[in-house]
Design a protein around this motif. Structure first.
Motif, PDB file in Angstrom:
ATOM      1  N   ARG A 185      37.027  38.559  42.767  1.00  0.00           N
ATOM      2  CA  ARG A 185      37.993  38.510  42.636  1.00  0.00           C
ATOM      3  C   ARG A 185      38.816  37.878  41.398  1.00  0.00           C
ATOM      4  N   LEU A 186      40.194  37.660  41.517  1.00  0.00           N
ATOM      5  CA  LEU A 186      40.481  37.258  40.402  1.00  0.00           C
ATOM      6  C   LEU A 186      41.115  35.229  40.174  1.00  0.00           C
ATOM      7  N   LEU A 187      40.415  34.445  40.662  1.00  0.00           N
ATOM      8  CA  LEU A 187      40.133  33.217  41.225  1.00  0.00           C
ATOM      9  C   LEU A 187      38.819  31.891  40.170  1.00  0.00           C
ATOM     10  N   PRO A 188      40.013  30.985  40.029  1.00  0.00           N
ATOM     11  CA  PRO A 188      39.178  30.515  38.999  1.00  0.00           C
ATOM     12  C   PRO A 188      37.698  30.371  38.637  1.00  0.00           C
ATOM     13  N   GLY A 189      37.057  30.206  37.349  1.00  0.00           N
ATOM     14  CA  GLY A 189      35.388  29.950  37.624  1.00  0.00           C
ATOM     15  C   GLY A 189      35.638  31.825  37.502  1.00  0.00           C
ATOM     16  N   GLU A 190      35.843  32.558  38.297  1.00  0.00           N
ATOM     17  CA  GLU A 190      34.959  33.929  38.111  1.00  0.00           C
ATOM     18  C   GLU A 190      35.289  34.592  36.844  1.00  0.00           C
ATOM     19  N   ARG A 191      34.101  35.624  36.467  1.00  0.00           N
ATOM     20  CA  ARG A 191      34.573  36.450  35.516  1.00  0.00           C
ATOM     21  C   ARG A 191      35.910  36.961  35.755  1.00  0.00           C
ATOM     22  N   ALA A 192      36.426  37.533  34.368  1.00  0.00           N
ATOM     23  CA  ALA A 192      37.962  38.361  34.667  1.00  0.00           C
ATOM     24  C   ALA A 192      38.065  39.621  34.494  1.00  0.00           C
TER      25      ALA A 192
END
Ligand SMILES: [Zn+2]
Length: 549
Positions: free
Chosen positions: A506-513
């Motif tokens: 997912r593209l959420l804060p804390g996850e890998r970009a």
């Protein structure tokens, strides 16, 4: 002066550096959020760890970052995850003879002859992808037919589903196959009509009789194949994959890539059997290695074969082969033994089950063992193609993930109808029914058995129609899923199925970009448009790994 010059040169030649805060804005972004809903956004900030630091909405103030990359209004989606692929197989397939586009035996033989002539240095001619059904042959091909194309070198070719192999006479000689060769447990050596002479085709466990004779790829060949696999997958927008049946040699190739910095695909590995599991991981799953790029999660087991070769294990005989119910490949006690050992070590089992008897056995065995090993186990059944409707509720009951491949439904439809007849299809490729019963799905491709293209997978998942729009309105359309569920199946749900939620998907804060820039919105495109999606750029951990230009 000199330093300044170098800095200027670097700025001019380097791709946007990942080791600094980067703002990527002016995108039509979308992701699945923590609640499984679609979240739309206009930009992301990637931190110096290659993780998403911030997700920007329309109207948000532009944050201060070291670099800015203009998304030019393109669509940004999370990097796609293939929940069931054979990663090394994808690379090897890209480097060996591919017969999947042949429409007749004659066409295949011509292609084999040509490939052998072009690859004179290869001691064995290896390949895959043949399908006697597609050829309209009505029977398996023979060694003699293969000899007519290549007789001076051993040839061994895997069937499209990987559950049968076709050898020429030299290859059978090299493997020591004679009329005295017996059928192994869970396998069949095809014989010439009216004799004991092997015909050249080996089904399920019998393929091992041949495979042991084939020289194993050398480590440098594996490295080449893996590099090729990463390219193939990134080109399709895939940034992570569950690798089904990882061998110790595969694992070492992934580790070499990780060690030398060329590992760009995230791999959730499932060892090929208990021995590989122990060799790779010892008594526990490995930690996440190389910034969440590689982990040995669990073990892949085979309950049965495939429908095409009638190796799938059915409760009742095949409609088009009334004496045959297919084969269990793992005995009940052995299955339970392996599941217990896996559970004791916190390894996640992923059980290949295609036929309704295989699925019933896998579901029941997990049900028994789950009582002694409660908690968040995420048992997986791979394929779950033909399930007795009476068994479908068991997925939800024990939190079993159905790891399914939407494109299998469209390519198997006519064959499944022939193998099962009209009255046994209620639990066939039952994506929506499993969801409605409270079960969990993860979507993949089974590449290289099928193309890894996730956009074709999403289109099939949401329409149950093939690339030609057949059948109109969809095959058993009640088992379609929504486009949002299809996207989740190839992103967040595939991550969850590999214990990777919160790390990527997912593209959420804390996850890998990990993200892909594409030329259209997958949630708005028509099915035909969705299949034609063009991947423009693929990024993993804030670094570009593929650019269409
Ligand atoms: Zn597979």
């Amino acid at each position: 002066m000199k330093l300044k010059l170098i800095a200027a040169l670097l700025a001019a030649t380097m791709a946007p550096p990942a080791l600094a805060d980067v703002l990527i804005d002016n995108v039509e972004g979308l992701t699945i959020d923590e609640n499984g809903k679609v979240l739309r956004f206009t930009g992301i900030v990637v931190d110096d760890q290659g993780k998403v630091a911030k997700v920007l909405q329309r109207g948000d103030k532009k944050p201060q970052t070291d670099y800015r990359e203009d998304g030019k209004g393109r669509v940004m989606i999370p990097g796609l995850i293939d929940a069931h692929a054979h990663v090394m197989g994808v690379g090897i397939a890209a480097l060996t003879l591919d017969l999947s586009d042949t429409n007749s035996l004659a066409e295949a033989l011509e292609k084999i002859r040509k490939f052998a002539a072009e690859n004179e240095a290869r001691p064995w001619i290896l390949g895959r992808g043949w399908n006697q059904e597609k050829w309209g042959l009505g029977r398996f091909p023979t060694a003699a037919e293969l000899d007519s194309a290549v007789a001076d070198r051993p040839v061994y070719l895997e069937r499209v589903d990987g559950h049968a192999g076709w050898a020429n006479t030299m290859a059978m000689k090299a493997a020591g196959i004679t009329t005295a060769t017996k059928n192994p447990d869970g396998g069949r050596v095809e014989r010439l009509a009216g004799s004991q002479a092997p015909s050249g085709v080996f089904v399920d466990n019998a393929t091992r009789l041949m495979e042991t004779a084939i020289p194993a790829p050398r480590p440098n060949e594996r490295d080449l194949a893996f590099a090729e696999a990463q390219k193939v997958l990134h080109r399709l927008g895939i940034t992570a994959a569950a690798d089904m049946g990882t061998s110790i040699e595969d694992w070492q190739a992934y580790r070499r890539a990780g060690d030398n910095g060329s590992l760009t695909l995230r791999i959730m590995a499932y060892a090929g059997g208990p021995q590989n599991m122990e060799l790779i991981a010892g008594s526990r799953p490995t930690p996440w290695l190389y910034d969440d790029k590689l982990r040995m999660n669990g073990i892949k087991l085979y309950m049965d074969g495939a429908l095409g070769s009638r190796g799938a294990w059915l409760k009742q005989p095949y409609s088009d082969d009334p004496k045959n119910t297919g084969l269990p490949l793992t005995a009940p006690a052995q299955l339970r033994n392996i599941l217990v050992r896996a559970a004791q070590g916190n390894f996640q089992p992923a059980i290949h089950a295609i036929g309704d008897a295989a699925n019933a056995e896998a579901l029941n065995a997990i049900g028994e063992i789950a009582e002694s090993f409660p908690g968040d186990r995420r048992w997986r059944i791979e394929h779950a193609q033909i399930v007795d409707p009476a068994d479908l509720p068991k997925f939800a009951k024990d939190g079993i993930i159905a790891s399914m491949q939407p494109v299998h439904q469209t390519s198997d439809r006519l064959m499944a109808e022939a193998r099962l007849g009209p009255n046994r299809l209620d639990g066939a490729y039952a994506w929506n029914t499993i969801l409605q019963l409270g079960g969990k799905l993860a979507f993949g491709s089974d590449a290289p058995v099928e193309s890894a293209d996730p956009f074709a997978g999403m289109a099939a998942a949401s329409t149950r129609m093939d690339a030609d729009g057949q059948p109109f309105g969809g095959w058993r359309p009640q088992d379609r899923v929504t486009r949002e569920q299809a996207l989740a199946g190839f992103t967040s749900d595939a991550a969850y199925a590999g214990f990777a939620e919160g790390r990527f998907g997912r593209l959420l804060p804390g996850e890998r970009a990990d993200f892909v820039l594409v030329d259209r919105d997958p949630l708005l495109a028509t099915p035909a448009d969705l299949r034609a999606t063009k991947v423009l750029e693929t990024w993993v951990g804030g670094r570009k790994v593929y650019d269409a230009d």
